[in-house]
Design a protein around this motif. Structure first.
Motif, mmCIF file in Angstrom:
data_model
loop_
_atom_site.group_PDB
_atom_site.id
_atom_site.type_symbol
_atom_site.label_atom_id
_atom_site.label_comp_id
_atom_site.label_asym_id
_atom_site.label_seq_id
_atom_site.Cartn_x
_atom_site.Cartn_y
_atom_site.Cartn_z
ATOM 1 N N SER A 111 -43.170 45.270 80.925
ATOM 2 C CA SER A 111 -42.957 43.845 81.156
ATOM 3 C C SER A 111 -43.763 43.375 82.353
ATOM 4 O O SER A 111 -43.999 44.135 83.302
ATOM 5 C CB SER A 111 -41.472 43.565 81.392
ATOM 6 N N PRO A 118 -38.106 39.346 80.156
ATOM 7 C CA PRO A 118 -37.672 38.494 79.027
ATOM 8 C C PRO A 118 -36.817 39.306 78.059
ATOM 9 O O PRO A 118 -37.111 40.468 77.784
ATOM 10 C CB PRO A 118 -38.996 38.076 78.378
ATOM 11 N N GLU A 121 -34.117 38.239 71.445
ATOM 12 C CA GLU A 121 -33.022 37.493 70.829
ATOM 13 C C GLU A 121 -33.162 37.492 69.307
ATOM 14 O O GLU A 121 -32.439 38.192 68.607
ATOM 15 C CB GLU A 121 -32.987 36.057 71.377
ATOM 16 N N THR A 167 -46.731 27.602 75.086
ATOM 17 C CA THR A 167 -46.018 28.323 74.026
ATOM 18 C C THR A 167 -46.777 28.258 72.710
ATOM 19 O O THR A 167 -46.888 29.261 71.991
ATOM 20 C CB THR A 167 -44.607 27.750 73.841
ATOM 21 N N GLN A 188 -38.245 25.538 74.507
ATOM 22 C CA GLN A 188 -37.617 26.548 75.363
ATOM 23 C C GLN A 188 -38.640 27.488 75.985
ATOM 24 O O GLN A 188 -38.310 28.261 76.882
ATOM 25 C CB GLN A 188 -36.607 27.362 74.552
ATOM 26 N N GLY A 189 -39.870 27.443 75.495
ATOM 27 C CA GLY A 189 -40.913 28.307 76.056
ATOM 28 C C GLY A 189 -40.738 29.759 75.657
ATOM 29 O O GLY A 189 -40.807 30.655 76.507
ATOM 30 N N ARG A 190 -40.546 30.019 74.346
ATOM 31 C CA ARG A 190 -40.332 31.395 73.881
ATOM 32 C C ARG A 190 -41.021 31.625 72.546
ATOM 33 O O ARG A 190 -41.014 30.751 71.681
ATOM 34 C CB ARG A 190 -38.843 31.697 73.688
ATOM 35 N N GLU A 192 -41.210 35.206 69.829
ATOM 36 C CA GLU A 192 -40.938 36.627 69.597
ATOM 37 C C GLU A 192 -41.774 37.068 68.402
ATOM 38 O O GLU A 192 -41.939 36.311 67.438
ATOM 39 C CB GLU A 192 -39.454 36.878 69.355
ATOM 40 N N VAL A 207 -41.877 39.812 73.232
ATOM 41 C CA VAL A 207 -41.314 38.505 73.557
ATOM 42 C C VAL A 207 -42.174 37.889 74.655
ATOM 43 O O VAL A 207 -42.550 38.565 75.620
ATOM 44 C CB VAL A 207 -39.835 38.607 73.993
ATOM 45 N N ARG A 209 -42.325 34.660 77.310
ATOM 46 C CA ARG A 209 -41.493 33.629 77.946
ATOM 47 C C ARG A 209 -42.378 32.745 78.828
ATOM 48 O O ARG A 209 -43.168 33.254 79.637
ATOM 49 C CB ARG A 209 -40.403 34.292 78.798
ATOM 50 N N LYS A 211 -42.291 29.662 81.589
ATOM 51 C CA LYS A 211 -41.436 28.894 82.506
ATOM 52 C C LYS A 211 -42.296 27.955 83.346
ATOM 53 O O LYS A 211 -43.409 28.302 83.738
ATOM 54 C CB LYS A 211 -40.670 29.832 83.440
ATOM 55 N N ASP A 220 -44.751 35.143 81.031
ATOM 56 C CA ASP A 220 -44.330 36.543 81.123
ATOM 57 C C ASP A 220 -44.280 37.141 79.722
ATOM 58 O O ASP A 220 -43.935 36.458 78.754
ATOM 59 C CB ASP A 220 -42.952 36.660 81.779
#
Length: 253
Positions: A111, A118, A121, A167, A188-190, A192, A207, A209, A211, A220
């Motif tokens: 990571s 991150p 999910e 994103t 949400q800025g994600r 996967e 994943v 992420r 921010k 990240d």
């Protein structure tokens, strides 16, 4: 009528053995990709078949020298082919994995953020009961990554754009790299995604992420092997390639 001719030299068996060993390795690769063979069993096959190929290659070099001295062209040719074939099981891993990645620490979860990695999910539903835990292992793994020279460049990527823009760009880069994007949330800025290693096709989950940070964003990335406990640097290489592509695309804008 009786045909007469020179008896073929036994050295031809050297390259025949090498072809057999290469076939065994190829079958093991296919079996792993099809889920018919556990990767640890495949590694044992690679190890012993590769070692046997190297031994035969060394014998072949001696036979080649003998063929030069004795002026035996058949022995020279057969031994040369056997020596070249014997280098393949060594050359392919070095080319695919990279010599530097053999010095990677025995971890499988990398990571850019070691304090707050991150979390997975959407991808949890794709994991099976025998897979590695999706939870980050914590301080021990973080310490091994932090102290390894191989991962010093695995850092968050700052970009001058909005969360949604970054994103969307991350999803485009992921698809360009051949990942299967399973979830994307620009607000949400994600994202996967699922990626596979080139030769054996090991599944690795990713994943990304995004921010908000200052007047831009911070990206990240976390990449983790679903089954293996030692990734030979593949997750770090994936993150490195992804961030490089993200950086290049933003520079073109």
């Amino acid at each position: 009528m009786i045909r007469s001719g020179r008896k073929r030299h036994w050295s031809r068996w050297l390259y025949r053995i090498q072809w057999l060993l290469l076939a065994i390795i190829a079958l093991a690769v296919t079996a792993v990709r099809l889920g018919l063979l556990h990767y640890m069993t495949a590694f044992e096959v690679f190890k012993y078949a590769g070692l046997a190929a190297v031994v035969v290659a060394l014998i072949s070099i001696l036979v080649f020298i003998w063929g030069l001295v004795k002026r035996h062209p058949e022995a020279r040719s057969a031994a040369l082919w056997a020596a070249v074939l014997g280098a393949i099981p060594v050359a392919i891993p070095l080319f695919v994995v990279g010599e530097h990645n053999f010095r990677a620490p025995p971890i499988h979860d990398i990571s850019t953020d070691l304090q707050d990695p991150p979390a997975f999910e959407a991808i949890l539903s794709l994991r099976g009961p025998g897979d590695n835990s999706p939870d980050y292992a914590g301080a021990e793994v973080a310490s091994q990554q932090r102290n390894s020279p191989l991962y010093q460049d695995i850092q968050p990527l700052p970009l001058k754009m909005t969360v949604a823009e970054a994103t969307e760009l991350a999803a485009e880069v992921a698809q360009k790299l051949g990942w299967r994007v399973v979830a994307k949330s620009p607000n949400q800025g994600r994202i996967e995604a699922v990626a596979r290693t080139p030769v054996l096709g090991f599944t690795e989950d990713v994943v990304v992420r995004v921010k908000k940070e200052g007047d831009g964003v911070k990206v990240d990335v976390r990449s983790a092997s679903r089954a293996r406990t030692f990734d030979l640097g593949s997750n770090g290489e994936r993150i490195r390639t992804f961030l490089h592509q993200m950086r290049r695309r933003t520079e073109r804008r």
